[in-house]
Enzyme design. Structure first.
Site, mmCIF file in Angstrom:
data_model
loop_
_atom_site.group_PDB
_atom_site.id
_atom_site.type_symbol
_atom_site.label_atom_id
_atom_site.label_comp_id
_atom_site.label_asym_id
_atom_site.label_seq_id
_atom_site.Cartn_x
_atom_site.Cartn_y
_atom_site.Cartn_z
ATOM 1 N N GLU A 107 37.778 33.273 36.478
ATOM 2 C CA GLU A 107 37.168 34.516 36.947
ATOM 3 C C GLU A 107 38.192 35.642 37.022
ATOM 4 O O GLU A 107 37.878 36.802 36.741
ATOM 5 C CB GLU A 107 36.500 34.308 38.309
ATOM 6 C CG GLU A 107 35.205 33.492 38.260
ATOM 7 C CD GLU A 107 35.425 31.999 38.094
ATOM 8 O OE1 GLU A 107 36.598 31.549 38.195
ATOM 9 O OE2 GLU A 107 34.446 31.268 37.863
ATOM 10 N N HIS A 130 30.419 26.594 48.350
ATOM 11 C CA HIS A 130 29.337 27.089 47.497
ATOM 12 C C HIS A 130 28.258 27.813 48.280
ATOM 13 O O HIS A 130 27.173 28.052 47.769
ATOM 14 C CB HIS A 130 28.711 25.941 46.697
ATOM 15 C CG HIS A 130 29.619 25.371 45.660
ATOM 16 N ND1 HIS A 130 30.653 24.528 45.974
ATOM 17 C CD2 HIS A 130 29.666 25.536 44.321
ATOM 18 C CE1 HIS A 130 31.289 24.185 44.866
ATOM 19 N NE2 HIS A 130 30.718 24.788 43.845
#
Lengths: 325, 324
Positions: B51, B120
């Site tokens: 990312e 998450h």
């Protein structure tokens, strides 16, 4: 020592002029910083001028580069305006960043200079995006990432070399290995002496070059540019060089380097070397050198005068440009 | 009117914009199949799982005239790109004196409900709200999602689309014709007169259910969905509170220095609104903990309609802040 057969005498003298401009600009920036006319922090590139000039001479006007916190040399080599550069250092409205950036953030997107960057390794992925843009534009443009030996140990270097290799981006990664990441010797932090050796891990060429020999740098960069333009993908070029000054111009800053080492590198002055090369070829004499020096100094004096005559930003301009229209 | 899911509305907005503007391209780990099928690998790029790198690549491409969409997927995955988000994307337009624009859309799913534990599940938008130079929104319906994504793609700044994990499959009406929703415009999802509930995303729906329940008792709840976090529609929030005199803020994030704290400040620092308050402001937020895995624990952490009802009762029962 590399030969310069593919460069016209005018071009070679232009390279000398640019290298001298970088040096004199920074000598002045340093003096004005110590005099309190320039604020914050200034990082000088003196001693490394052959890298920026050698690489940028191999580029065209539509090619793009990104720089580091030590960015004046890259700006000048890519053709930035000295007036607007000096005005930015002086914190004035007329500066490249309207006084919002200073020495570490000079950018000129109009000439393909995507900015100095205050974060080590911070620019590598951004300029890889410029490489992707060049690939998508399909006009044969290339992008160059300048970064130091310190950045070569950071994640973005490795992540971007991998992506650029996988996507065959028209990139040239130029490591300016001046042997020190701030005050820490590369010997203490690098597993291998040559950053260029890491290219093998990404299946791309890795070239070690004498970073104080502007023709050697230019030759390596030209080869990498040709490869990038023709769809061959990225190249990693490691320029072995040295910064003459401490990490920053801040007074009283520790510089743990061996003074004998600094002096030894000063004897490998890239500007003196180019002068010698030009004289040996009969392309430069004393009047010619004086003319170049004179031109550099008058441009510099004009830049300082422009900066000093320029207004400071208005306090209310602090809230301008947070968002684009 | 036809119905789409929240996720389908986002994809439809993106596909329509990509058809309209060839400068838009999409990057994510794993290419999204419907986009890949229509637009091909040149415009829908599968990246390595880096990312940090592809966020920066997006910034560079944006500065060179493209309009990248950078999909981080789970918001927690973008934390490795924080240098690029905070030091680069948010600052460079300003830092470079506004000389070039960086139009980018970042996508990130937020919130809990998936029983996937702390790495998450998170709602960290206030971390980003704290950084000058980023716009961001968090829609609660497919209609809002489509209109806001379209506006964000056309905006010349980095904009983050926070998308609620819990709402991905939720259906709602979306018109066929092209429309956009401006950033910075809240939507009153239900009008009422006794108390204002400012809620985000999934909690808008929980607040609507709470309002239905309380209506049976004659309690009238107004629900304001800010939709956009930056810029925040302060006027709509303040005028609602001036009308009702009571404020409950419902947020799936924790309270500390959060979105809810910002809304409370927006209301209390405005003299005209503060003067109308009949009760202290109440925040109904997640507990200030990493999100746990076990259903019993996850449920204990998040607010829901019952806690919103309890919060509303608390402000209705409260006395006006003592003048003495």
């Amino acid at each position: 020592m590399a030969l310069s057969t593919n460069l016209s005498p005018d071009k070679q003298r232009e390279m000398l002029r640019q290298m001298l401009t970088i040096r004199r600009f920074e000598e002045r920036a340093s003096a004005d910083y110590l005099a309190g006319k320039i604020y914050g922090v200034v990082h000088c590139y003196i001693g490394e001028e052959a890298v920026a000039v050698g690489v940028c001479t191999a580029l065209g006007g539509n090619d793009r580069i990104i720089s580091t916190h030590r960015g004046h040399g890259h700006c000048i080599a890519k053709g930035a305006d000295l007036n607007r550069m000096m005005a930015e250092l002086y914190g004035r409205q007329t500066g490249y960043c309207k006084g919002k950036g200073g020495s570490m953030h000079i950018a000129d997107f109009g000439i393909g200079m995507l900015g100095a960057n205050g974060i080590v390794a911070g620019g590598i992925s951004i300029v890889t995006g410029a490489g992707l843009a060049a690939q998508m534009e399909g006009k044969g443009g290339v992008a160059v990432s300048f970064f130091g030996d310190g950045a070569s140990n950071a994640g973005p270097f490795h992540e971007c070399l991998n992506i650029a290799a996988a996507w065959k981006l028209p990139m040239i990664y130029v490591c300016e290995n001046n042997m020190y990441a701030a005050q820490t010797a590369a010997a203490q932090t690098h597993a291998l002496p040559d950053v260029a050796a890491r290219a093998a891990g990404y299946g791309i060429p890795g070239i070690v070059v004498d970073g104080n020999d502007v023709f050697a740098v230019h030759q390596a960069a030209s080869g990498a540019v040709d490869r990038a333009r023709s769809g061959g993908g990225p190249t990693l070029i490691e320029c072995k060089t040295y910064r003459w000054r401490a990490h920053t111009e801040r007074k009283g800053q520790p510089d743990p380097r061996d003074q004998a080492e600094v002096e030894a590198w000063k004897r490998k002055d890239p500007i003196a070397l180019l002068e010698r090369q030009l004289r040996d070829q009969g392309e430069l004499d004393d009047p010619g050198l004086r003319a170049i020096e004179g031109g550099v100094m008058s441009a510099l004096e004009a830049a300082v005068a422009f900066a000093e005559a320029s207004p400071f930003p208005l306090p209310e301009q602090a809230t301008d440009d947070v968002f684009a229209a | 009117m036809r119905e789409l899911t929240y996720n389908e509305a986002a994809l439809e907005a993106i596909a329509e914009e990509m058809r309209r503007d060839p400068k838009i391209f999409y990057m994510s780990t794993d290419a999204l199949p419907p986009l890949l099928k229509e637009f091909g690998e040149q415009r829908v790029k599968a990246t390595p799982i880096t990312e940090a790198a592809f966020t920066g690549i997006g910034i560079g491409a944006a500065g060179c005239g493209f309009r990248p969409i950078v999909d981080w997927r789970q918001v927690t995955f973008c934390f490795v790109a924080m240098d690029q988000i905070v030091n680069q994307a948010a600052k460079i337009h300003y830092m470079f004196g506004g000389q070039v624009t960086f139009p980018m859309l970042f996508r990130a799913s937020v919130g809990g409900g998936g029983l996937v534990a702390a790495q998450h599940s998170q709602s960290p938008y206030s971390m980003f709200m704290n950084v000058a130079g980023l716009k961001m929104f968090l829609p609660s319906t497919p209609y809002d999602m489509k209109g806001l994504i379209k506006t964000a793609i056309r905006d010349n700044n980095p904009v983050i689309s926070f998308e609620s994990s819990r709402l991905m499959g939720r259906r709602g009406p979306v018109p066929d014709e092209d429309y956009t929703i401006p950033l910075g415009q809240a939507d009153v999802k239900r009008e009422g007169s006794d108390v204002t509930v400012v809620a985000l995303a999934w909690l808008v729906h929980e607040a609507l259910a709470a309002a239905e329940e309380l209506a049976k008792e004659g309690i009238s709840v107004e629900i304001v969905d800010p939709r956009t976090l930056v810029p925040l529609d302060k006027d709509t929030i303040r005028s609602s509170v001036r009308k009702t005199g009571r404020l409950v803020i419902a947020d799936e994030a924790g309270p500390t220095a959060g979105f809810s704290a910002e809304v409370a400040a927006v209301v209390t620092e405005d003299a005209a609104t503060f003067a109308r308050l009949k009760a202290p402001v109440k925040r109904v937020c997640a507990l200030q903990v990493p999100i746990p895995y076990s259903p019993v624990l996850e449920n204990a952490v998040f607010p829901d309609r019952n806690r919103i009802i309890a919060g509303i009762r608390e402000v209705l029962d409260a006395k006006q802040p003592a003048a003495a």
